[in-house]
Scaffold this active site. Sequence first.
Site, PDB file in Angstrom:
ATOM      1  N   LEU A   1       0.924  -1.137   0.019  1.00 36.60           N
ATOM      2  CA  LEU A   1      -0.106   0.091  -0.059  1.00 36.60           C
ATOM      3  C   LEU A   1       0.757   1.210  -0.089  1.00 36.60           C
ATOM      4  O   LEU A   1       1.830   1.438   0.908  1.00 36.60           O
ATOM      5  CB  LEU A   1      -0.706   0.074   1.132  1.00 36.60           C
ATOM      6  CG  LEU A   1      -2.073   0.847   1.306  1.00 36.60           C
ATOM      7  CD1 LEU A   1      -2.858   0.539   0.070  1.00 36.60           C
ATOM      8  CD2 LEU A   1      -2.957   0.483   2.296  1.00 36.60           C
ATOM      9  N   ASP A   2       0.719   2.186  -0.958  1.00 37.99           N
ATOM     10  CA  ASP A   2       1.722   3.083  -1.347  1.00 37.99           C
ATOM     11  C   ASP A   2       1.875   4.014   0.035  1.00 37.99           C
ATOM     12  O   ASP A   2       1.031   4.069   1.120  1.00 37.99           O
ATOM     13  CB  ASP A   2       1.272   4.125  -2.322  1.00 37.99           C
ATOM     14  CG  ASP A   2       1.125   3.569  -3.458  1.00 37.99           C
ATOM     15  OD1 ASP A   2       1.878   2.826  -3.637  1.00 37.99           O
ATOM     16  OD2 ASP A   2       0.273   4.277  -4.517  1.00 37.99           O
ATOM     17  N   LYS A   3       3.106   4.584   0.388  1.00 34.31           N
ATOM     18  CA  LYS A   3       3.264   5.410   1.500  1.00 34.31           C
ATOM     19  C   LYS A   3       2.422   6.421   1.825  1.00 34.31           C
ATOM     20  O   LYS A   3       2.001   6.829   2.878  1.00 34.31           O
ATOM     21  CB  LYS A   3       4.903   5.748   1.380  1.00 34.31           C
ATOM     22  CG  LYS A   3       5.479   6.700   2.666  1.00 34.31           C
ATOM     23  CD  LYS A   3       6.766   7.245   2.444  1.00 34.31           C
ATOM     24  CE  LYS A   3       7.172   7.848   3.725  1.00 34.31           C
ATOM     25  NZ  LYS A   3       8.808   8.455   3.452  1.00 34.31           N
ATOM     26  N   ASP A   4       2.031   7.069   0.564  1.00 40.25           N
ATOM     27  CA  ASP A   4       0.827   8.170   0.771  1.00 40.25           C
ATOM     28  C   ASP A   4      -0.481   7.566   1.025  1.00 40.25           C
ATOM     29  O   ASP A   4      -1.261   8.661   0.914  1.00 40.25           O
ATOM     30  CB  ASP A   4       0.959   8.982  -0.694  1.00 40.25           C
ATOM     31  CG  ASP A   4       2.520   9.583  -0.609  1.00 40.25           C
ATOM     32  OD1 ASP A   4       3.054   9.859   0.539  1.00 40.25           O
ATOM     33  OD2 ASP A   4       2.904   9.982  -1.867  1.00 40.25           O
ATOM     34  N   SER A   5      -0.717   6.255   1.093  1.00 40.07           N
ATOM     35  CA  SER A   5      -2.142   5.911   1.068  1.00 40.07           C
ATOM     36  C   SER A   5      -2.272   5.240   2.506  1.00 40.07           C
ATOM     37  O   SER A   5      -1.206   4.934   3.237  1.00 40.07           O
ATOM     38  CB  SER A   5      -2.523   4.743   0.224  1.00 40.07           C
ATOM     39  OG  SER A   5      -2.282   5.240  -1.436  1.00 40.07           O
TER      40      SER A   5
END
Length: 238
Positions: A105-109
């Site tokens: 899961l993306d760092k920004d998500s």
Amino acid sequence: MRVNKLISDSGVCSRREADALIAQRRVTIDGAVAAIGAVATMDAVVCVDGVALRPRAARGAAARRHVYIALNKPVGITCTTEHAVKDNIVDFIDHAERIFPIGRLDKDSEGLILLTSNGDIVNEILRAENAHEKEYLVGVNRPVTAQFLTGMARGVRVHGQMTRPCKTRRIAKFGFAIVLTQGLNRQIRLMAEAFDYRVTQLRRVRIVNIRLGALRVGQWRNLTDAELHGLLPQRTSW
């Protein structure tokens, strides 16, 4: 057993976060405020903010060979097992056993991500042909239109390939839900960019039969037997 480990084992938070709760005088042992490094017997009543801890493991979970947990990942945490990476997911959870994220899961998500101590099963769960559904709630910088949702659902060229057809629905003026059956790197963000939309918030709320539900940001819990039955191949030994 140390109180911070009891709190962690109950699934409330990591041991590091438990120490912070203890320092804030939010933890009690049999009614008395706990001190850093305090030890409690297994029959002691340990409370966080006045709520007694409950055992993390369900009846069937205690006999499992492996750990299977769901985390509500905060923004800023990186899904890697590399301890050299700042704010990596393994150190964030601080589990007693060695665990691996299932997918990313993306760092920004933010939102739901699964982790396990069973490294042998990770690739099998992620195998593309299994087409496991993953549902996301997405905020964008422009009003969501029917044309945008239809285009996203049909597929978009990302990383040199067309994305699989998917399900979309409008949930707010600037928000939509999307259900994917693949997991390309930064897929939703890149799909939205193809229509001149910018993702402002992205939260995963479901993986197959496992839902984020009321799990608070930063909290994790053991998967239930029913969730494991729906997720794992039937031949898998837990």
